[in-house]
Scaffold this active site. Sequence first.
Site, PDB file in Angstrom:
ATOM      1  N   ASP A  45      48.332  44.855 -16.435  1.00 34.43           N
ATOM      2  CA  ASP A  45      46.945  44.856 -17.292  1.00 34.43           C
ATOM      3  C   ASP A  45      45.679  44.623 -16.596  1.00 34.43           C
ATOM      4  OD1 ASP A  45      46.022  42.679 -20.101  1.00 34.43           O
ATOM      5  OD2 ASP A  45      45.625  44.693 -19.729  1.00 34.43           O
ATOM      6  N   ASN A  46      44.711  44.660 -17.238  1.00 29.47           N
ATOM      7  CA  ASN A  46      43.220  44.373 -16.785  1.00 29.47           C
ATOM      8  C   ASN A  46      42.956  44.914 -15.218  1.00 29.47           C
ATOM      9  OD1 ASN A  46      44.746  41.413 -17.894  1.00 29.47           O
ATOM     10  ND2 ASN A  46      42.821  42.263 -18.881  1.00 29.47           N
TER      11      ASN A  46
ATOM     12  N   ASP B 241      50.185  40.136 -15.686  1.00 25.35           N
ATOM     13  CA  ASP B 241      49.034  39.885 -16.825  1.00 25.35           C
ATOM     14  C   ASP B 241      48.851  38.533 -16.313  1.00 25.35           C
ATOM     15  OD1 ASP B 241      48.750  39.687 -20.303  1.00 25.35           O
ATOM     16  OD2 ASP B 241      47.414  40.452 -18.823  1.00 25.35           O
TER      17      ASP B 241
ATOM     18  N   LYS C  21      44.364  38.186 -11.315  1.00 25.64           N
ATOM     19  CA  LYS C  21      44.370  39.448 -10.799  1.00 25.64           C
ATOM     20  C   LYS C  21      44.636  39.345  -9.226  1.00 25.64           C
ATOM     21  CE  LYS C  21      39.359  38.076 -10.714  1.00 25.64           C
ATOM     22  NZ  LYS C  21      38.027  38.583 -11.198  1.00 25.64           N
TER      23      LYS C  21
ATOM     24  N   GLU D 249      41.104  44.174 -25.274  1.00 22.83           N
ATOM     25  CA  GLU D 249      41.701  43.638 -26.503  1.00 22.83           C
ATOM     26  C   GLU D 249      40.704  43.081 -27.265  1.00 22.83           C
ATOM     27  OE1 GLU D 249      42.788  42.674 -23.333  1.00 22.83           O
ATOM     28  OE2 GLU D 249      42.853  40.658 -23.051  1.00 22.83           O
TER      29      GLU D 249
HETATM   30  C1  LIG Z   1      39.584  35.812 -20.378  1.00 23.67           C
HETATM   31  C2  LIG Z   1      38.624  37.047 -19.963  1.00 23.67           C
HETATM   32  N1  LIG Z   1      37.372  37.042 -20.289  1.00 23.67           N
HETATM   33  C3  LIG Z   1      36.572  38.221 -19.734  1.00 23.67           C
HETATM   34  C4  LIG Z   1      37.260  39.211 -19.351  1.00 23.67           C
HETATM   35  C5  LIG Z   1      38.616  39.422 -18.946  1.00 23.67           C
HETATM   36  C6  LIG Z   1      39.334  38.254 -19.704  1.00 23.67           C
HETATM   37  C7  LIG Z   1      40.721  38.144 -19.307  1.00 23.67           C
HETATM   38  C8  LIG Z   1      41.585  39.270 -19.983  1.00 23.67           C
HETATM   39  C9  LIG Z   1      43.003  39.444 -20.178  1.00 23.67           C
HETATM   40  O1  LIG Z   1      43.632  40.347 -20.507  1.00 23.67           O
HETATM   41  C10 LIG Z   1      43.507  38.671 -19.024  1.00 23.67           C
HETATM   42  N2  LIG Z   1      44.974  38.769 -18.977  1.00 23.67           N
HETATM   43  C11 LIG Z   1      45.527  38.036 -17.949  1.00 23.67           C
HETATM   44  N3  LIG Z   1      44.969  36.695 -17.407  1.00 23.67           N
HETATM   45  C12 LIG Z   1      43.797  36.758 -17.399  1.00 23.67           C
HETATM   46  O2  LIG Z   1      43.035  35.893 -16.814  1.00 23.67           O
HETATM   47  C13 LIG Z   1      42.793  37.709 -18.261  1.00 23.67           C
HETATM   48  C14 LIG Z   1      41.340  37.355 -18.581  1.00 23.67           C
HETATM   49 MG   LIG Z   2      45.702  40.574 -19.903  1.00 18.11          MG
END
Ligand SMILES: Cc1ncccc1-c1cc(O)c2nc[nH]c(=O)c2c1
Ligand SMILES: [Mg+2]
Length: 217
Positions: free
Chosen positions: A169-170, A141, A144, A199
Amino acid sequence: KGTTREQRALKYLKEHARQGDPDSVLETFDEFCRTQEWAMNAAEEKGDILDEIVRELQPTTCLELGTYCGYSAVRIARNLSPSARLITIEVNPDYAAVAREVVKLAGLQDKIEVINLDSADVIRELKTKYDVTKLDLVFLDHWKYLYIRDIKLIEEEKLLKKGSVVFADNVIIPGAPGYLEYIRGSKNYKSTFYSVHFEYMDDMKDGVEKSVYIGDE
Ligand SMILES: Cc1ncccc1-c1cc(O)c2nc[nH]c(=O)c2c1
Ligand SMILES: [Mg+2]
């Protein structure tokens, strides 16, 4: 403003959560993110899947890459057995400082170790410096582009065993270019994709990927 979002979240938790109660810390953090300011916690549907994985796997040694404020570290550790532990790595010193406070607030400092270093450097020393034999659960997490670098490093270090779970995640937002292709194309994993809401955003979809290691140890 003078304060960061992460510091404001910590202040809110200290004012509204019950000291030593992980559930209260998580509920309060969710309330903060729903009513005050959004934060990138692996919460709601993502957290429910994480809970399910931990409860079913009953991992002894867990590794999290990307602590942020410690939300998922608390979420994981609250379900760990007494002797189990979580090592969580956060490269950003400001985030790591807040995370340590959140872990303390939840009363989980004996189960969670927050390491403020680069994930690759720590993975290379898990066996020698952090007394790790095998990882039962890995939660990706952080950033990416580092998912694929770090999972390859974890394999190189022979840190996985049959049944180890790698949870990412993501994989849709922001997306994990190359990671999904790699892990789904590997004969050493059995992967499952879960379509989930992003989230704290009811109108946005993200995805998480659960991969069970079935390769050679
Ligand atoms: C912050 C954000 N903004 C727009 C779209 C997605 C995100 C986002 C969402 C997450 O769950 C993340 N988890 C780990 N690391 C990340 O960088 C991260 C970034
Ligand atoms: Mg995340």
